[in-house]
Each structure stands twice: as structure tokens, then as C-alpha cells.
Design an enzyme around this catalytic site. Structure first.
Site, mmCIF file in Angstrom:
data_model
loop_
_atom_site.group_PDB
_atom_site.id
_atom_site.type_symbol
_atom_site.label_atom_id
_atom_site.label_comp_id
_atom_site.label_asym_id
_atom_site.label_seq_id
_atom_site.Cartn_x
_atom_site.Cartn_y
_atom_site.Cartn_z
ATOM 1 N N ALA A 121 5.202 -4.759 -7.925
ATOM 2 C CA ALA A 121 6.597 -4.586 -7.521
ATOM 3 C C ALA A 121 7.576 -5.404 -8.347
ATOM 4 C CB ALA A 121 6.746 -4.945 -6.045
ATOM 5 N N ASN A 187 0.100 -9.732 -2.840
ATOM 6 C CA ASN A 187 -0.625 -9.300 -4.031
ATOM 7 C C ASN A 187 0.154 -9.641 -5.303
ATOM 8 O OD1 ASN A 187 -3.105 -7.985 -3.061
ATOM 9 N ND2 ASN A 187 -1.708 -6.572 -2.045
ATOM 10 N N HIS A 217 11.605 -10.183 -5.344
ATOM 11 C CA HIS A 217 10.582 -10.988 -6.010
ATOM 12 C C HIS A 217 11.249 -11.770 -7.137
ATOM 13 C CE1 HIS A 217 7.556 -8.502 -3.961
ATOM 14 N NE2 HIS A 217 8.331 -7.484 -4.273
#
Length: 264
Positions: A121, A187, A217
Site C-alpha cells: 500500500a 504487512n 503510510h
């Protein structure tokens, strides 16, 4: 060039999104669990083999297999896939935070197919990997998601997610600790660790933010090379708020890169 024969382990929200995005490579075989077999057959691409039997899946002779079924599935089947000589694209990267799992997969890759870890992502793994060679001292990863995305995780042990009214940092630790404690949410932390300074040297902060409009993120890194600051705010998957739309897209890209004649 050898024909790419694509197999998938798991066909939930991420697997189905990958199948919809693929335009150049058909899904040839899907390994399901017995419990999900009929449901998977109902949504699988036309012509794909759908089975819960490993031997039938192996007989399809895949050359590339995408795992998108969770940590337990990767631990149980990853070595088998590599033993077929197939490349293995991993969605459940956090499973490699377990020393034994990582060691087993790396040994199997020395004798069989390759382990392929997609960007997931976020972005910037290329520059992070380059910085590792140029002199990388410190890496910090931050994950900021809406409180609902942390439901069903150890975050509930430290705060009432339904009552959060302002951003709360509920976890700080290493990438190894984060990946093992939050297998469905962290992850990306494992991916950052593998690209940079490793599981035990990568700092991680997990944040519940009621004002989050997606899954954000952030990578902050520094060293002899200079400094990196990368931020991605991804929309969540409608069927899985713990994951971002970019996650399956990164797996799709990994598949397409396996057959591309121009690689970027």
C-alpha cells in the site's frame, strides 16, 4: 520466454480485485479452503481451476503463484509453492517476521522459485533499497488508520476504539513486533523492514485517527545518503478497511512485471 501460468492461493477481496485488474494474464488456478470452495467457484474467472486439493493445484503446474490468504496459509504452503519451481508473490509479508518462516522460505527459494515481495500500500521501496547500499542508518514507519480498521486487533486491549476522539498512538516498537501482533494491519511494516534496515532495527508507530480519510503510510529514513520522507494516503478496500486499494494493485503489478519486456 516460458508461458506464465498463474495460480492464486485465496480468492477473497484482494484476490478478486487482482482478477478484475489483470488484462494480460489469465488466472489459471485458485487454491481455496474446503469451507470457501463453493463461494470461490461462484466468483472465480471463467475457465479457472478452483480446488481445495493441493495435488490438483500443483498438477496445474503454475509458474507464478500469488498468495493472498493470510499468514497461516503462507506458512503452510509457501515452501510447497517454491518447491514446484514457481515464483511466489507474497501479500502476507508480515509472516516473514517469524524467524522460522522466513528461514524456511529463503531456503526453499535457493532450491526453487523466487520470493517476490510487492510494494503493497505504499511507495518508495526502490529508493529505500538504494539508500541501504548508499548508507542507511535509521528507518521509521508510521501507519495511521481510522479506529474501525483496528477492530479485532490488540489495539482493543489498550483503548476503546469506538470512543476515540483524537489521534492515539497505541503501539510503538519494532517492525517484527508490529508484524507479528497485527498480522492483518502491519504487512507494510514488514515490507519496509525487508527493504531497509531489517525487522529489529525498523521503528514502527501505529495510530488510530478518527479523522483519517484513508490508510496513511509514512516512511522516514536517514543516513549517509541523505533523508527520505514518503507519505501515501490510500483509499481503503470497501470489503476490507484494514487494507488499501493499492495493496491488490501492487500484486497485479508484480504479476504484470513478470511478463513485461520493459521493466520500470
Amino acid at each position: 520466454m516460458t508461458e506464465l501460468r498463474l495460480g492464486m492461493i485465496g480468492f477473497g477481496a484482494i484476490g478478486q480485485q487482482i482478477a478484475r485488474q489483470l488484462s494480460t494474464v489469465p488466472v489459471g488456478a485458485i487454491l481455496s479452503t474446503p469451507r470457501a470452495l463453493e463461494q470461490t467457484r461462484a466468483v472465480a474467472p471463467a475457465g479457472a481451476l478452483v480446488t481445495a486439493d493441493w495435488d490438483a493445484f500443483a498438477a496445474f503446474a503454475p509458474t507464478l503463484v500469488v498468495e493472498c490468504a493470510g499468514h497461516a496459509a503462507l506458512r503452510a504452503l509457501g515452501v510447497r509453492v517454491l518447491g514446484l519451481g514457481a515464483d511466489l508473490v507474497i501479500a502476507s509479508v508480515g509472516a516473514l517476521a517469524d524467524h522460522e518462516t522466513e528461514a524456511d522460505l529463503r531456503r526453499a527459494a535457493e532450491r526453487g522459485g523466487r520470493i517476490v515481495i510487492p510494494s503493497g500500500a505504499l511507495g518508495g521501496l526502490d529508493v529505500l533499497g538504494s539508500a541501504r547500499h548508499a548508507g542507511l542508518d535509521k528507518v521509521r514507519y508510521e501507519s495511521r488508520k481510522a479506529p474501525a480498521a483496528w477492530l479485532g486487533t490488540p489495539a482493543e486491549d489498550t483503548l476503546d476504539l469506538r470512543a476515540v476522539t483524537s489521534p492515539v498512538v497505541f503501539f510503538t516498537g519494532t517492525a517484527r513486533e508490529a508484524a507479528l501482533a497485527f498480522p492483518k494491519n502491519a504487512n507494510v511494516a514488514a515490507t519496509v523492514a525487508l527493504a531497509g534496515t531489517g525487522f529489529d532495527a525498523t521503528e514502527v508507530a501505529l495510530i488510530a485517527d478518527p479523522e483519517a480519510t484513508g490508510n496513511r503510510h509514512v516512511i522516514l529514513a536517514s543516513g549517509a545518503f541523505g533523508e527520505i520522507a514518503i507519505s501515501v494516503n490510500g483509499r481503503v478496500l470497501p470489503d476490507n478497511p484494514k487494507s488499501s486499494v493499492l495493496a491488490p494493485s501492487s500484486l497485479t503489478r508484480a504479476i504484470e512485471m513478470a511478463v513485461a519486456r520493459c521493466v520500470i
